[in-house]
Design a protein around this motif. Structure first.
Motif, PDB file in Angstrom:
ATOM      1  N   UNK A  77       0.843  -1.213   0.000  1.00  0.00           N
ATOM      2  CA  UNK A  77       0.000   0.000   0.000  1.00  0.00           C
ATOM      3  C   UNK A  77       0.872   1.255   0.000  1.00  0.00           C
ATOM      4  N   UNK A  78       1.989   1.195   0.694  1.00  0.00           N
ATOM      5  CA  UNK A  78       2.860   2.375   0.750  1.00  0.00           C
ATOM      6  C   UNK A  78       3.549   2.619  -0.593  1.00  0.00           C
ATOM      7  N   UNK A  79       3.921   1.550  -1.265  1.00  0.00           N
ATOM      8  CA  UNK A  79       4.493   1.702  -2.618  1.00  0.00           C
ATOM      9  C   UNK A  79       3.466   2.443  -3.486  1.00  0.00           C
ATOM     10  N   UNK A  80       2.218   2.008  -3.355  1.00  0.00           N
ATOM     11  CA  UNK A  80       1.123   2.635  -4.106  1.00  0.00           C
ATOM     12  C   UNK A  80       0.940   4.098  -3.684  1.00  0.00           C
ATOM     13  N   UNK A  81       1.090   4.358  -2.385  1.00  0.00           N
ATOM     14  CA  UNK A  81       0.913   5.738  -1.877  1.00  0.00           C
ATOM     15  C   UNK A  81       1.935   6.676  -2.528  1.00  0.00           C
ATOM     16  N   UNK A  82       3.177   6.192  -2.698  1.00  0.00           N
ATOM     17  CA  UNK A  82       4.196   7.013  -3.368  1.00  0.00           C
ATOM     18  C   UNK A  82       3.778   7.285  -4.824  1.00  0.00           C
ATOM     19  N   UNK A  83       3.256   6.246  -5.476  1.00  0.00           N
ATOM     20  CA  UNK A  83       2.837   6.403  -6.867  1.00  0.00           C
ATOM     21  C   UNK A  83       1.705   7.414  -7.001  1.00  0.00           C
ATOM     22  N   UNK A  84       0.727   7.290  -6.100  1.00  0.00           N
ATOM     23  CA  UNK A  84      -0.431   8.215  -6.145  1.00  0.00           C
ATOM     24  C   UNK A  84       0.026   9.643  -5.849  1.00  0.00           C
ATOM     25  N   UNK A  85       0.938   9.798  -4.906  1.00  0.00           N
ATOM     26  CA  UNK A  85       1.432  11.144  -4.578  1.00  0.00           C
ATOM     27  C   UNK A  85       2.157  11.738  -5.789  1.00  0.00           C
ATOM     28  N   UNK A  86       2.903  10.899  -6.504  1.00  0.00           N
ATOM     29  CA  UNK A  86       3.597  11.391  -7.705  1.00  0.00           C
ATOM     30  C   UNK A  86       2.579  11.824  -8.768  1.00  0.00           C
ATOM     31  N   UNK A  87       1.490  11.078  -8.878  1.00  0.00           N
ATOM     32  CA  UNK A  87       0.435  11.473  -9.835  1.00  0.00           C
ATOM     33  C   UNK A  87      -0.137  12.836  -9.452  1.00  0.00           C
ATOM     34  N   UNK A  88      -0.329  13.030  -8.163  1.00  0.00           N
ATOM     35  CA  UNK A  88      -0.849  14.341  -7.711  1.00  0.00           C
ATOM     36  C   UNK A  88       0.197  15.435  -7.982  1.00  0.00           C
ATOM     37  N   UNK A  89       1.456  15.110  -7.763  1.00  0.00           N
ATOM     38  CA  UNK A  89       2.522  16.095  -8.022  1.00  0.00           C
ATOM     39  C   UNK A  89       2.503  16.501  -9.490  1.00  0.00           C
ATOM     40  N   UNK A  90       2.243  15.555 -10.346  1.00  0.00           N
ATOM     41  CA  UNK A  90       2.164  15.875 -11.776  1.00  0.00           C
ATOM     42  C   UNK A  90       0.988  16.803 -12.045  1.00  0.00           C
ATOM     43  N   UNK A  91      -0.143  16.488 -11.403  1.00  0.00           N
ATOM     44  CA  UNK A  91      -1.331  17.358 -11.604  1.00  0.00           C
ATOM     45  C   UNK A  91      -1.066  18.760 -11.065  1.00  0.00           C
ATOM     46  N   UNK A  92      -0.242  18.864 -10.030  1.00  0.00           N
ATOM     47  CA  UNK A  92       0.075  20.192  -9.473  1.00  0.00           C
ATOM     48  C   UNK A  92       1.065  20.946 -10.364  1.00  0.00           C
ATOM     49  N   UNK A  93       1.651  20.261 -11.352  1.00  0.00           N
ATOM     50  CA  UNK A  93       2.527  20.934 -12.313  1.00  0.00           C
ATOM     51  C   UNK A  93       4.010  20.823 -12.020  1.00  0.00           C
ATOM     52  N   UNK A  94       4.395  20.005 -11.047  1.00  0.00           N
ATOM     53  CA  UNK A  94       5.826  19.889 -10.727  1.00  0.00           C
ATOM     54  C   UNK A  94       6.612  19.350 -11.921  1.00  0.00           C
ATOM     55  N   UNK A  95       7.883  19.773 -12.006  1.00  0.00           N
ATOM     56  CA  UNK A  95       8.783  19.310 -13.068  1.00  0.00           C
ATOM     57  C   UNK A  95       9.596  18.100 -12.642  1.00  0.00           C
ATOM     58  N   UNK A  96       9.853  18.002 -11.333  1.00  0.00           N
ATOM     59  CA  UNK A  96      10.723  16.938 -10.811  1.00  0.00           C
ATOM     60  C   UNK A  96      10.078  16.344  -9.567  1.00  0.00           C
ATOM     61  N   UNK A  97      10.136  15.026  -9.454  1.00  0.00           N
ATOM     62  CA  UNK A  97       9.809  14.357  -8.186  1.00  0.00           C
ATOM     63  C   UNK A  97      11.090  13.749  -7.655  1.00  0.00           C
ATOM     64  N   UNK A  98      11.277  13.886  -6.342  1.00  0.00           N
ATOM     65  CA  UNK A  98      12.389  13.202  -5.692  1.00  0.00           C
ATOM     66  C   UNK A  98      11.831  12.247  -4.638  1.00  0.00           C
ATOM     67  N   UNK A  99      12.301  11.018  -4.666  1.00  0.00           N
ATOM     68  CA  UNK A  99      11.941  10.038  -3.641  1.00  0.00           C
ATOM     69  C   UNK A  99      12.928  10.215  -2.493  1.00  0.00           C
ATOM     70  N   UNK A 100      12.411  10.425  -1.303  1.00  0.00           N
ATOM     71  CA  UNK A 100      13.293  10.651  -0.136  1.00  0.00           C
ATOM     72  C   UNK A 100      13.700   9.294   0.447  1.00  0.00           C
ATOM     73  N   UNK A 101      14.914   8.884   0.108  1.00  0.00           N
ATOM     74  CA  UNK A 101      15.396   7.585   0.587  1.00  0.00           C
ATOM     75  C   UNK A 101      16.505   7.726   1.611  1.00  0.00           C
TER      76      UNK A 101
END
Ligand code: FMN
Length: 402
Positions: free
Chosen positions: A159-183
């Motif tokens: 579910x958490x893997x999915x949560x990261x994916x969904x958040x990235x989709x929202x980031x795209x809708x917000x217009x971001x150019x770059x996503x960074x995964x905080x590892x």
């Protein structure tokens, strides 16, 4: 030849106006996970000041992952519209925009840094209005005196893997150019990577390949929904206090690259409570640059260097010597949001700095430069105006960066 610092960089379909990045920094200013005008003002300064890529702070994919009650969230759709307004503003001023997506795992739910950063009770009034159970790869606390997290089930890990994916989709809708995964910094992904924090016996624990699985599944899931023309970054703790070595980071970076990660943002540490204290003794200018260089060389991937990059010529040298492709500044940009303009002047290309300011600033500064000192500060001006002159004091105050 113009300095590399001010040479545009292309990553996939994105063109950065220069190679200066605002490093992700928590501002502890969100209200129930939402951005507000503080974020517009705060991030706006860096876009207006000429930074090439402006990072939103660590933004959580799950309310349980908030470090404090004042963290930003992207775990639901309602967060998108107010973020999009800020993103549009930054872009209108020539900056590219990035968001760091994270989860603090067993390091979640603490008080603010200036309140001691101690574990906070999950009580109405203290919380961010959502469920805030402490979870981690295993029931191993961050340090003595810290609460024991509940071990995530396999289904919850998915579910958490999915949560990261969904958040990235929202980031795209917000217009971001770059996503960074905080590892990095001892947070959830880093906890899975760590032999110390991760004692699982399923496919997410044990061998090196198993401990990397969570990070790699997240990278795959995010890449699947993050547009192909947009770059994907991963922040890693290149080394930590519990035995994670640079060789491990190089191996991880190779796997991430194969899954479509474009840039490794090279930080370090955060795995134990003592790390912040230790770091005060060991910090020096560019103290993590060597990791960016080693990962760039060893994994054949672009890197971003960060950590006490203060001076324009220091930043330029990092790029010139091929140690990194981007330089990220945190506290120095807090100190001087117009650092890029200052850096351009010090590197003898003041016109490039002024050109990146709003015309209503740049016009006057360019004119002043032409009449007063031909675009270059005099020795006397360097003496009194050098933003780096206070650096030693800031190095001494480096505790608690993560
Ligand atoms: C106030 C503050 C907040 C920070 N928040 C984050 C964060 O949200 N995510 C992250 O990866 N690093 C965070 N960091 C670390 C910075 O991104 C950066 O790596 C560190 O400050 C070293 O760079 P500097 O010497 O240029 O400040 C934070 C640092 C500071 C000072």
């Amino acid at each position: 030849m113009d300095p590399l610092l001010f040479t545009p960089l292309e990553l996939r379909g994105l063109r950065l106006r220069n190679r200066i990045v605002l490093s992700p920094m928590l501002t502890y200013s969100a209200e129930r996970g939402f951005v507000n005008d503080f974020h517009l003002m705060h991030l706006g300064k860096f876009a207006v000041g000429g930074t090439g890529l402006v990072f939103f702070e660590s933004t959580k994919v799950d309310p349980r992952g908030c470090t404090t009650a004042r963290d930003l969230g992207l775990w639901k759709d309602e967060f998108v519209a107010p973020m999009a307004r800020i993103v549009a503003f930054l872009k209108a001023h020539g900056a590219a925009t990035a968001i760091q997506l994270g989860h603090s795992g067993r390091k979640a739910r603490s008080t603010l840094p200036w309140e001691g950063r101690v574990p906070s009770p999950d009580l109405p009034g203290v919380d961010h209005g959502e469920e805030w159970e402490l979870v981690g790869p295993s029931a191993v606390p961050h340090a003595d005196g810290f609460p024991v997290p509940r071990e995530l089930t396999r289904a919850e890990v998915k579910d958490l893997v999915e949560a990261w994916g969904k958040a990235a989709e929202r980031a795209n809708r917000a217009g971001f150019d770059v996503v960074e995964i905080h590892g990095a910094h001892g947070y959830l992904i880093h906890q899975f990577l760590s032999e110390h924090a991760n004692r699982r016996t399923d496919e997410y624990g044990g061998s090196f390949a198993n401990r990397m699985r969570f990070a790699l599944e997240i990278a795959e899931r995010v890449r699947a929904s993050w547009p192909a023309e947009k770059p994907l970054f991963f922040r890693a703790s290149a080394v930590d206090e519990e035995g994670w070595r640079i060789e491990d980071s190089i191996a991880l970076a190779r796997e991430l690259k194969a899954r479509g990660v474009d840039v490794i943002d090279c930080s370090s540490g955060g795995m134990t409570a003592r790390s912040a204290v230790e770091s005060v003794r060991t910090l020096r200018y560019g103290y993590q640059v060597e990791y960016a260089a080693a990962i760039r060389e060893g994994a054949g991937i672009a890197t971003m260097a960060v950590g006490l990059i203060i001076h324009a010529d220091q930043a330029e040298q990092i790029l010139r010597t091929g140690q990194a492709d981007l330089v990220a500044l945190g506290r120095e940009l807090l100190h001087n949001p117009n650092w890029p303009v200052d850096a351009a002047e010090k590197l003898g290309v003041g016109r490039l700095g002024y050109g990146q300011l709003p015309r209503s600033y740049g016009y006057w500064l360019e004119k002043r430069a032409g009449t007063n000192y031909g675009g270059r500060p005099s020795t006397w001006q360097v003496g009194i105006g050098d933003t780096a002159s206070a650096a030693p004091a800031r190095i001494a105050a480096s505790e608690g960066l993560r």
